[in-house]
Design an enzyme around this catalytic site. Structure first.
Site, PDB file in Angstrom:
ATOM      1  CD  GLU A  44      -2.410   1.311   2.809  1.00  0.00           C
ATOM      2  OE1 GLU A  44      -2.761   0.252   3.376  1.00  0.00           O
ATOM      3  OE2 GLU A  44      -2.583   2.434   3.317  1.00  0.00           O
ATOM      4  NE  ARG A  48      -0.219   8.568   5.188  1.00  0.00           N
ATOM      5  CZ  ARG A  48      -0.130   7.770   6.244  1.00  0.00           C
ATOM      6  NH1 ARG A  48       0.916   7.848   7.041  1.00  0.00           N
ATOM      7  NH2 ARG A  48      -1.075   6.897   6.504  1.00  0.00           N
ATOM      8  CB  THR A  72      -3.152   8.382   2.932  1.00  0.00           C
ATOM      9  OG1 THR A  72      -2.241   7.510   3.618  1.00  0.00           O
ATOM     10  CG2 THR A  72      -3.433   9.568   3.835  1.00  0.00           C
ATOM     11  CE  LYS A 132      -6.257   2.543   7.581  1.00  0.00           C
ATOM     12  NZ  LYS A 132      -4.925   2.717   6.994  1.00  0.00           N
TER      13      LYS A 132
HETATM   14  C1  3PG Z   1      -1.833   3.717   8.007  1.00  0.00           C
HETATM   15  O1  3PG Z   1      -2.094   4.622   7.234  1.00  0.00           O
HETATM   16  O2  3PG Z   1      -2.391   2.620   7.953  1.00  0.00           O
HETATM   17  C2  3PG Z   1      -0.879   3.979   9.096  1.00  0.00           C
HETATM   18  O3  3PG Z   1      -0.243   5.195   8.922  1.00  0.00           O
HETATM   19  C3  3PG Z   1       0.131   2.907   9.300  1.00  0.00           C
HETATM   20  O4  3PG Z   1       0.422   3.040  10.612  1.00  0.00           O
HETATM   21  P1  3PG Z   1       1.842   2.713  11.247  1.00  0.00           P
HETATM   22  O5  3PG Z   1       2.854   3.596  10.565  1.00  0.00           O
HETATM   23  O6  3PG Z   1       1.672   3.077  12.701  1.00  0.00           O
HETATM   24  O7  3PG Z   1       2.104   1.260  11.045  1.00  0.00           O
END
Ligand code: 3PG
Length: 216
Positions: A44, A48, A72, A132
């Site tokens: 994924e 960003r 995102t 999610k």
């Molecule tokens: C996401 O978008 O799923 C999170 O930013 C991932 O989270 P993590 O960096 O705490 O694993």
């Protein structure tokens, strides 16, 4: 149209989703190959950074064995740009009816972020059975997911947010876990310092924990 079950079931089979924020699209192929060497054929790419769309395009065309999705995704416009770049699934941090409908209209698997029973009910109403659960660690982790499974026995979750390799078994042992996402396999620090062997190692450790959890 219905959601492409193939892509989703592939993600479920792999059991983990590396959530990757790339500053430099030229690292996309080497990163995807490092994950692939550890048995992780899904990635994924979060929208960003300015490099994200190019990274999606690169993986789609240079590492076709890997399923690449966009993370995102905050709007239909971003979703369209990611789709045009070659993303085969969409992940958003929250739940938005219009965005989910747009994904369903394009037969694009979507994992919208849900936390509350209200959001889960909204996703269920759209026909989604996999969502999610974000930010998982802050909102109660495995205990919260276990509790949500009582009223929603037909829902599966992809917890992400604050999850580490050490925490992975606690999530994987729940029957309602579809896959677990996070940046622990390919953190910004590991990528920036070019530690691709370590990324392969963490991917392999993660997939072996998935395999162990499914033997039991
Ligand atoms: C996401 O978008 O799923 C999170 O930013 C991932 O989270 P993590 O960096 O705490 O694993």
């Amino acid at each position: 149209m219905t959601v492409s079950e193939d892509t989703l079931s592939q993600i479920g089979r792999i059991g983990v989703i590396p959530v990757v924020t790339l500053e430099d699209a030229s690292q996309a192929a080497v990163l995807a190959n490092a994950l692939l060497a550890g048995g992780v054929s899904v990635i994924e790419i979060t929208l960003r950074t300015p490099a994200a769309l190019e990274a999606i395009r690169t993986i789609r065309f240079q590492v076709p064995q890997t399923l690449v999705g966009a993370g995102t995704v905050l709007s239909i416009e971003q979703g369209q740009a990611a789709l045009d770049a070659g993303a085969s699934f969409m992940v958003s941090p929250g739940y938005d009816d219009e965005f989910v409908d747009w994904c369903l209209d394009h037969a694009l698997p979507v994992l919208p972020g849900t936390i509350t029973p209200t959001e889960i009910m909204a996703a269920r109403k759209r026909g989604l059975r996999v969502v999610k659960f974000f930010p998982a660690d802050v909102y109660g982790g495995p205990r919260a997911i276990k509790t949500l499974s009582d009223p929603f026995p037909d829902m599966k979750y992809v917890p992400t947010g604050g999850i580490t390799l050490t925490m992975l078994p606690d999530y994987l042992r729940l029957p309602s876990i579809f896959a677990v996402g996070g940046s622990w396999m390919a953190s910004k620090t590991l990528i920036a310092s070019g530690q691709f062997d370590e990324i392969t190692h963490l991917a392999r450790e993660s997939t072996s924990l998935v395999a162990q959890s499914r033997q039991n």
